[in-house]
Design an enzyme around this catalytic site. Structure first.
Site, PDB file in Angstrom:
ATOM      1  N   SER A 114       0.998  -1.604   0.270  1.00  0.00           N
ATOM      2  CA  SER A 114      -0.161  -0.181   0.294  1.00  0.00           C
ATOM      3  C   SER A 114       0.561   1.315  -0.202  1.00  0.00           C
ATOM      4  CB  SER A 114      -0.978  -0.268   1.307  1.00  0.00           C
ATOM      5  OG  SER A 114      -1.629   1.218   1.751  1.00  0.00           O
ATOM      6  N   TYR A 155      -1.207  -1.192  11.122  1.00  0.00           N
ATOM      7  CA  TYR A 155      -1.473  -2.044   9.355  1.00  0.00           C
ATOM      8  C   TYR A 155      -0.538  -1.157   8.531  1.00  0.00           C
ATOM      9  CZ  TYR A 155      -3.296  -1.513   4.748  1.00  0.00           C
ATOM     10  OH  TYR A 155      -3.928  -1.757   3.271  1.00  0.00           O
ATOM     11  N   LYS A 177       2.234  -4.139   6.621  1.00  0.00           N
ATOM     12  CA  LYS A 177       3.083  -4.145   4.700  1.00  0.00           C
ATOM     13  C   LYS A 177       4.313  -3.761   4.439  1.00  0.00           C
ATOM     14  CE  LYS A 177      -1.743  -4.615   3.760  1.00  0.00           C
ATOM     15  NZ  LYS A 177      -1.558  -5.821   2.917  1.00  0.00           N
TER      16      LYS A 177
HETATM   17  P1  NAD Z   1     -10.954  -7.169   0.953  1.00  0.00           P
HETATM   18  O1  NAD Z   1     -11.408  -6.737   2.974  1.00  0.00           O
HETATM   19  O2  NAD Z   1     -12.189  -6.872   0.953  1.00  0.00           O
HETATM   20  O3  NAD Z   1     -10.170  -8.243   1.314  1.00  0.00           O
HETATM   21  C1  NAD Z   1      -9.613  -9.109   1.938  1.00  0.00           C
HETATM   22  C2  NAD Z   1     -10.382 -10.414   1.928  1.00  0.00           C
HETATM   23  O4  NAD Z   1      -9.880 -11.285   3.020  1.00  0.00           O
HETATM   24  C3  NAD Z   1     -11.805 -10.872   2.329  1.00  0.00           C
HETATM   25  O5  NAD Z   1     -12.409 -11.104   1.346  1.00  0.00           O
HETATM   26  C4  NAD Z   1     -11.604 -11.221   4.308  1.00  0.00           C
HETATM   27  O6  NAD Z   1     -12.338 -12.402   3.993  1.00  0.00           O
HETATM   28  C5  NAD Z   1     -10.376 -11.910   3.729  1.00  0.00           C
HETATM   29  N1  NAD Z   1      -9.066 -12.532   5.042  1.00  0.00           N
HETATM   30  C6  NAD Z   1      -8.817 -11.736   5.820  1.00  0.00           C
HETATM   31  N2  NAD Z   1      -7.936 -11.999   6.111  1.00  0.00           N
HETATM   32  C7  NAD Z   1      -8.132 -14.228   5.705  1.00  0.00           C
HETATM   33  C8  NAD Z   1      -7.678 -14.622   6.103  1.00  0.00           C
HETATM   34  N3  NAD Z   1      -6.569 -14.848   7.592  1.00  0.00           N
HETATM   35  N4  NAD Z   1      -7.449 -16.462   5.426  1.00  0.00           N
HETATM   36  C9  NAD Z   1      -8.360 -16.010   4.635  1.00  0.00           C
HETATM   37  N5  NAD Z   1      -8.976 -14.777   3.860  1.00  0.00           N
HETATM   38  C10 NAD Z   1      -8.301 -14.188   4.383  1.00  0.00           C
HETATM   39  O7  NAD Z   1     -10.015  -5.694   1.050  1.00  0.00           O
HETATM   40  P2  NAD Z   1      -9.704  -5.139  -0.040  1.00  0.00           P
HETATM   41  O8  NAD Z   1      -9.720  -3.916  -0.588  1.00  0.00           O
HETATM   42  O9  NAD Z   1      -9.251  -6.310  -1.201  1.00  0.00           O
HETATM   43  O10 NAD Z   1      -8.226  -5.326  -0.241  1.00  0.00           O
HETATM   44  C11 NAD Z   1      -6.940  -6.999  -0.228  1.00  0.00           C
HETATM   45  C12 NAD Z   1      -5.167  -6.398  -0.015  1.00  0.00           C
HETATM   46  O11 NAD Z   1      -5.068  -5.203  -0.825  1.00  0.00           O
HETATM   47  C13 NAD Z   1      -5.291  -6.403   1.130  1.00  0.00           C
HETATM   48  O12 NAD Z   1      -4.565  -6.270   1.717  1.00  0.00           O
HETATM   49  C14 NAD Z   1      -5.292  -4.899   1.914  1.00  0.00           C
HETATM   50  O13 NAD Z   1      -4.216  -4.063   2.570  1.00  0.00           O
HETATM   51  C15 NAD Z   1      -4.853  -4.152   0.511  1.00  0.00           C
HETATM   52  N6  NAD Z   1      -4.868  -2.536  -0.026  1.00  0.00           N
HETATM   53  C16 NAD Z   1      -5.983  -2.681   0.102  1.00  0.00           C
HETATM   54  C17 NAD Z   1      -6.482  -1.319  -0.326  1.00  0.00           C
HETATM   55  C18 NAD Z   1      -7.384  -0.624  -0.407  1.00  0.00           C
HETATM   56  O14 NAD Z   1      -8.099   0.244   0.297  1.00  0.00           O
HETATM   57  N7  NAD Z   1      -9.039  -1.370  -0.236  1.00  0.00           N
HETATM   58  C19 NAD Z   1      -5.274  -0.198   0.005  1.00  0.00           C
HETATM   59  C20 NAD Z   1      -3.918  -0.506  -0.493  1.00  0.00           C
HETATM   60  C21 NAD Z   1      -3.776  -1.837  -0.289  1.00  0.00           C
END
Ligand code: NAD
Ligand code: UDP
Length: 339
Positions: free
Chosen positions: A124, A148, A152
């Site tokens: 991120s 958080y 990362k």
């Molecule tokens: P999200 O919460 O929609 O998706 C994450 C998924 O992982 C969910 O479906 C959740 O059920 C699953 N999950 C969490 N822990 C788990 C585990 N231990 N075992 C199995 N499944 C698990 O989030 P997102 O927005 O799709 O983000 C995806 C990735 O991108 C994450 O790593 C997040 O930190 C990163 N990210 C997101 C953003 C954003 O703004 N959305 C920005 C930068 C980075």
């Protein structure tokens, strides 16, 4: 090529699974549904017309991962599964360190056992902290301001060390800027539980009258109109970036870092005005004090991803505004028809 996608029913993961299936990859999804719903599995199948295996499992459980790897024999892993709420991470740091770090370490361990050497990681822009120079290059100084963000940065370090220890291992660290928007079908998108923390889902809920008014957190930043500036990127563009990263990872071992952003920053007020114009709907707002921990501006220099991966964002702000709203309107229609 078979790709194991952790968190593949989440917001970014589901869009990436669609792109992978469209590109002809075989896909296996592991998600514990802690922040997603099983409906997304069916929706992905409707969008793509393709079937794929899904395991409702926690990726921190090594034994389960081992069983899945034995059965599926994936060639690569894209690791989305993580907790992602900044505020919650301050309140529950151990929950965040445990889920976000143990998952990566268990995956690396099981991948080694099964000789799977390609890893794409969701990092991120938060690893840049409060950036000194804009736009932000991958070589910028790294720092974090909350647990958080620290997970990362620590994951980046873990993957770098794995690459040092195993010369065949390839780790693509993708630093996302602010993903918004939804698939054009309106079937998948961002659907946070409770009151949204992020700007776009909040704007949408105000537009649908589920929330009364948007609070704009500060208009006294050193930005053109005083409100915070971010690099918003369409989630489908982001998903496509993973395909390009995967292609590169199969060609070259080692750790690589890429910004996935558009390179353009928009202020909160610009976002509100654009949303209102594109969707022909009012978004009432009020200016309130700054949100603790917020920075003034953050936007990417995405040149490296273009030069080395051949990837750049294609969608514009208006597409993002239209698709974000369309998804929630459709979701609300669906909820009403199920009542
Ligand atoms: P999200 O919460 O929609 O998706 C994450 C998924 O992982 C969910 O479906 C959740 O059920 C699953 N999950 C969490 N822990 C788990 C585990 N231990 N075992 C199995 N499944 C698990 O989030 P997102 O927005 O799709 O983000 C995806 C990735 O991108 C994450 O790593 C997040 O930190 C990163 N990210 C997101 C953003 C954003 O703004 N959305 C920005 C930068 C980075
Ligand atoms: N923001 C806002 N009101 C909200 C949510 C966010 O004014 O209800 C602002 C926030 O201060 C920041 C921008 O919108 O300037 C993007 O915030 P978001 O939480 O979506 O992303 P992040 O700050 O994590 O980059």
């Amino acid at each position: 090529m078979k790709v194991l996608v952790t968190g593949g029913l989440g917001y970014i993961g589901s869009h990436t699974v669609v792109e992978l299936l469209n590109e002809g990859y075989e896909v296996v999804v592991v998600d514990n549904l802690s922040n997603s719903s099983i409906d997304v599995y069916d929706k992905i199948k409707i969008i793509t017309g393709k079937d794929f295996p899904f395991y409702e499992e926690d990726v921190c459980i090594e034994k389960k991962l081992d069983e899945i790897f034995s059965k599926e024999k994936p060639d690569a892993v894209i690791h989305f599964a993580a907790y992602k709420a900044v505020g919650e991470s301050v309140e529950k740091p151990i929950m965040y360190y445990e889920n976000n770090l143990v998952s990566t370490m268990k995956l690396c361990k099981v991948m080694k056992k099964h000789n799977c050497n390609v890893f794409v990681f969701s990092s991120s822009a938060t690893v840049y902290g409060d950036p000194e120079v804009l736009p932000i290059k991958e070589s910028a100084r790294l720092s974090t301001t909350n647990p958080y963000g620290s997970t990362k940065l620590m994951n980046e370090q873990i993957l770098k060390d794995v690459c040092i220890s195993n010369k065949d291992f390839s780790a693509m660290i993708l630093r996302y800027f602010n993903p918004i928007g939804a698939h054009k079908s309106g079937l998948i998108g961002e659907n946070p539980n409770g009151i949204p923390n992020n700007l776009m889902p909040y704007i949408v809920r105000v537009a649908t009258r589920e929330l009364e008014i948007l609070s704009i957190f500060g208009d006294d930043y050193d930005t053109p109109d005083g409100t915070g500036v971010r690099d918003y990127i369409h989630v489908v563009d982001l998903a496509k970036g993973h395909i390009k990263a995967l292609e590169k990872a199969f060609q070259e071992a080692g750790v690589k870092y890429y910004n996935l952003g558009t390179g353009t920053g928009y202020s909160v007020l610009e976002m509100v005005k654009s949303f209102e114009k594109v969707n022909n709907v009012k978004v009432p707002y009020k200016i309130v004090g700054r949100r603790a921990g917020d920075i003034a501006a953050c936007y990417a220099d995405p040149t490296k991803a273009y030069n080395e991966l051949g990837w750049k964002a294609e969608f514009g702000l208006e597409d993002m505004m239209r698709d974000s709203y369309n998804f929630v309107l459709k979701l609300n229609d669906e909820k009403r028809s199920n009542e």
